[in-house]
Scaffold this active site. Structure first.
Site, mmCIF file in Angstrom:
data_model
loop_
_atom_site.group_PDB
_atom_site.id
_atom_site.type_symbol
_atom_site.label_atom_id
_atom_site.label_comp_id
_atom_site.label_asym_id
_atom_site.label_seq_id
_atom_site.Cartn_x
_atom_site.Cartn_y
_atom_site.Cartn_z
ATOM 1 C CB SER A 1 -0.947 -0.056 1.199
ATOM 2 O OG SER A 1 -1.992 0.863 1.061
ATOM 3 C CG HIS B 1 -5.505 -2.754 1.387
ATOM 4 N ND1 HIS B 1 -4.891 -2.588 0.165
ATOM 5 C CD2 HIS B 1 -4.923 -1.827 2.203
ATOM 6 C CE1 HIS B 1 -3.990 -1.609 0.241
ATOM 7 N NE2 HIS B 1 -3.979 -1.142 1.475
ATOM 8 C CG ASP C 1 -7.353 -3.316 -1.793
ATOM 9 O OD1 ASP C 1 -7.915 -2.396 -1.168
ATOM 10 O OD2 ASP C 1 -6.126 -3.521 -1.756
#
Lengths: 280, 280
Positions: free
Chosen positions: A147, A256, A223
């Protein structure tokens, strides 16, 4: 450097350490896993940069990297994501800015320019400390992250292609200059002049001529940040146009979280090992 | 039963659920990993019982069981370690008693006898819920655990040898009736009559004639609780005298943490898979 803890795991040692960072002007904590092969000599070093809200501990606890790192003989370094401490400017109620949200850049705007210097910390200061204190073969380095840390890995590799033999990312922010959750942070860390943002944006770096030997990106299709924050297709398009090798894998059903990251950790460690070991 | 979360991981689904427990008279949370093979039919069920202070979450986050469970096709069930909620009698400052310290027994002493009924919960109530709601082959079950949960696994297997094809433990409390940290808890859960403690003590159960097909125990030599709390040599001696098969492996340098557990998770999952799959 202070040793906070060392724990045997998978035949190697998972350690947690702290030191006073000159770059960030505060005490910083980081984790290092040293594989069993290090008793025979220095091992390749793989940097893992974490995402928003994380410290060194999240991937250390949930990333499931030790089994393969011990098998392949890789040192894994897991830094923190921002400066820390009571004196550091922060917005406690904002998880996308301040502590836990350093974005791996050197802030130029007051009052953040004194401490929010994570680019220099990751690229200059911490590597020197690692080289000095651990059985690390600094000629064989790789970098990856998740991320915000995927953004960090891509941008740092693009800006230091000679240093890193390999780069990969889980669900990276590929264009923070335009992503919902990073634009307000970039404005306050770097100021209004968007040209100054381009060295901290993977898409802009490639547009501006930066190159790297090849990237691996894994991304979950479920996600929740895919469409507004991550958008790997933007990086895919720029890599395609410029001939930068990219292997982008979209995975049905994955989100995620570290449940996703740990599922593909083995693939990433093999990707890095192959390239780090091949480096002359 | 309520679904709290379901997350894809290693090709399977890691879920967290809650339900009202009749045995414990409170809402209880538990985790279940369902491997990808479950789409083809029911899979063997392996129970993991956690140690003092833990909930369902510790092993789910740090145990690193999903990769092998997905490869072998095993459902992993991770219950909580005690009743929970504001109404439950507790001693918040005592980590060896009350919430997080149910010791997998049915308390007989007031005020604990109303809620601290973890033996009945794990042996009767939760299996019925699992059988009803998950693709679980209840004819093929195994049980393992860590520390207090290792005690739970050993005692529950010894008392239900027909149900479980396999049992193993990481650093179990093998004789809680005499261990520093469990004697005060047993006095308050079960009363002063120590004969009533024997069904909740692995060493006493074997002395009293309980038998099992064989145990695997892994134990770190640098475990700080080894000499006062765990003492696997007591169980080894009783197993040797009675001919109960036990494979006890002492590991140099390992402690009591999930860094230790995760290092030997693969060995344990293979141990269980071999025995559960072989069951007719």
């Amino acid at each position: 450097m202070k040793t906070i803890s060392t724990t045997k795991s998978h035949g190697g040692i998972q350690g947690v350490y702290s030191h006073h960072s000159t770059a960030c002007d505060c005490e910083m904590t980081f984790a290092v896993f040293v594989p069993p092969q290090a008793t025979q000599g220095p091992c390749p070093v793989l940097w893992y940069l974490s995402g928003l809200t994380c410290t060194h501990a999240n991937v250390m606890e949930k990333g499931e990297y030790r089994r393969m790192a011990a098998e392949l003989g890789i040192v894994i370094v897991c830094p923190d994501t921002s400066p820390r401490g009571k004196a550091i400017p922060d917005e406690p109620d904002n998880w996308q800015f301040g502590k836990g949200a350093g974005f791996y850049l050197d802030a130029t705007e007051e009052p953040f320019d004194k401490n929010y210097r994570m680019y220099s910390y990751i690229v200059d200061e911490l590597p020197a400390l690692i080289a000095q204190n651990f059985p690390a073969d600094m000629e064989r380095q790789g970098i990856f992250g998740h991320s915000m840390g995927g953004h960090g890995a891509l941008t740092i590799a693009l800006r230091n292609p000679q240093r890193f033999a390999s780069c990969s990312a889980f669900a990276p922010i590929v264009q923070p200059s335009t992503a919902d959750w990073s634009v307000p942070a970039y404005e306050r860390y770097l100021g209004e002049d968007r040209d100054s943002w381009r060295p901290y944006d993977a898409c802009a770096l490639v547009e501006d001529g930066a190159r790297f030997s090849g990237f691996l990106i894994d991304q979950g299709k479920s996600d929740p940040f895919l469409d507004n924050g991550l958008r790997p297709w933007l990086f895919e398009e720029i890599c395609r146009k410029t001939g930068v090798p990219l292997s982008l894998n979209m995975h049905e059903g994955y989100d995620h979280s570290y449940f996703f990251i740990s599922s593909f950790m083995e693939v990433h460690l093999n990707w890095h090992a192959e390239r780090m070991m091949a480096k002359q």
